[in-house]
Motif scaffolding. Structure first.
Motif, PDB file in Angstrom:
ATOM      1  N   VAL A  10      38.461  38.440  36.445  1.00 56.01           N
ATOM      2  CA  VAL A  10      38.160  39.800  36.460  1.00 56.01           C
ATOM      3  C   VAL A  10      36.907  40.113  35.637  1.00 56.01           C
ATOM      4  O   VAL A  10      37.087  39.909  34.412  1.00 56.01           O
ATOM      5  N   ASP A  11      36.385  40.766  36.243  1.00 54.59           N
ATOM      6  CA  ASP A  11      35.033  41.610  35.691  1.00 54.59           C
ATOM      7  C   ASP A  11      33.940  40.318  35.594  1.00 54.59           C
ATOM      8  O   ASP A  11      32.890  40.638  34.711  1.00 54.59           O
ATOM      9  N   LEU A  12      34.119  38.881  35.685  1.00 62.99           N
ATOM     10  CA  LEU A  12      33.191  38.134  35.472  1.00 62.99           C
ATOM     11  C   LEU A  12      32.532  37.550  36.644  1.00 62.99           C
ATOM     12  O   LEU A  12      31.222  37.547  36.868  1.00 62.99           O
ATOM     13  N   LYS A  13      33.154  37.064  37.691  1.00 61.02           N
ATOM     14  CA  LYS A  13      32.640  36.849  39.074  1.00 61.02           C
ATOM     15  C   LYS A  13      31.360  35.887  38.992  1.00 61.02           C
ATOM     16  O   LYS A  13      30.210  35.975  39.359  1.00 61.02           O
ATOM     17  N   ARG A  31      35.948  43.118  41.671  1.00 63.30           N
ATOM     18  CA  ARG A  31      36.035  42.805  40.270  1.00 63.30           C
ATOM     19  C   ARG A  31      36.336  41.463  40.262  1.00 63.30           C
ATOM     20  O   ARG A  31      36.157  40.969  39.059  1.00 63.30           O
ATOM     21  N   MET A  32      36.857  40.708  41.145  1.00 63.55           N
ATOM     22  CA  MET A  32      37.022  39.207  41.134  1.00 63.55           C
ATOM     23  C   MET A  32      37.023  38.325  42.238  1.00 63.55           C
ATOM     24  O   MET A  32      36.802  38.957  43.384  1.00 63.55           O
ATOM     25  N   ASP A  94      39.904  45.475  45.941  1.00 62.48           N
ATOM     26  CA  ASP A  94      40.645  44.297  45.065  1.00 62.48           C
ATOM     27  C   ASP A  94      42.382  44.503  45.286  1.00 62.48           C
ATOM     28  O   ASP A  94      42.650  45.755  45.936  1.00 62.48           O
ATOM     29  N   GLU A  99      43.097  45.613  40.499  1.00 65.43           N
ATOM     30  CA  GLU A  99      42.705  47.159  40.109  1.00 65.43           C
ATOM     31  C   GLU A  99      43.257  47.826  38.943  1.00 65.43           C
ATOM     32  O   GLU A  99      42.726  48.535  38.196  1.00 65.43           O
ATOM     33  N   PRO A 103      39.557  47.059  32.207  1.00 66.05           N
ATOM     34  CA  PRO A 103      38.185  46.236  32.220  1.00 66.05           C
ATOM     35  C   PRO A 103      37.916  45.350  30.889  1.00 66.05           C
ATOM     36  O   PRO A 103      38.671  45.719  30.072  1.00 66.05           O
ATOM     37  N   VAL A 104      37.267  44.413  31.194  1.00 64.17           N
ATOM     38  CA  VAL A 104      36.892  43.478  30.085  1.00 64.17           C
ATOM     39  C   VAL A 104      35.738  44.141  29.393  1.00 64.17           C
ATOM     40  O   VAL A 104      34.649  44.578  29.796  1.00 64.17           O
ATOM     41  N   THR A 105      35.909  43.954  28.125  1.00 62.08           N
ATOM     42  CA  THR A 105      34.951  44.715  26.984  1.00 62.08           C
ATOM     43  C   THR A 105      34.423  43.801  26.211  1.00 62.08           C
ATOM     44  O   THR A 105      35.012  42.809  25.809  1.00 62.08           O
TER      45      THR A 105
END
Length: 106
Positions: A10-13, A31-32, A94, A99, A103-105
């Motif tokens: 998630v949030d990397l892809k 997001r993924m 997603d 969803e 979010p990754v911080t």
């Protein structure tokens, strides 16, 4: 059984898995990434190239990410089986599990 992409994506892809997949069954969501369970041939080529170790054989999916197995399948309920990610383009949305993931911080 099939391979599943879980929360670390998630949030990397990173997309290294896409280059390694011989059957083009890894689709990009907002997001993924997602593995289409009906198109995956269980070769496992994607698993070792994932830099964040987000890909698991379904039976080996860590318990804390169990919800990602049905999410990888259910995200395709509306689009069906397009027959390859490169021909169909990115997914429009997603799965709700993704969803609703914070979010990754950094």
């Amino acid at each position: 059984m099939t391979y599943v992409i879980a929360q670390p994506c998630v949030d990397l892809k990173d997309k290294a898995c896409i280059d390694e997949c011989p059957v083009d069954c890894i689709y990009e969501g907002p997001r993924m990434m997602y593995i289409h369970p009906d198109e995956c041939v269980d070769c496992g080529a994607c698993e070792p190239v994932c830099p964040v170790e987000a890909i698991f054989y379904e039976d080996d999916l860590p318990q804390q990410w169990n919800e990602f197995a049905p999410a990888n399948a259910e995200v395709f309920e509306k689009v069906g089986s397009p027959g390859g990610a490169s021909a169909s383009g990115p997914l429009v949305s997603d799965h709700p599990v993704v969803e609703n993931t914070s979010p990754v911080t950094a």
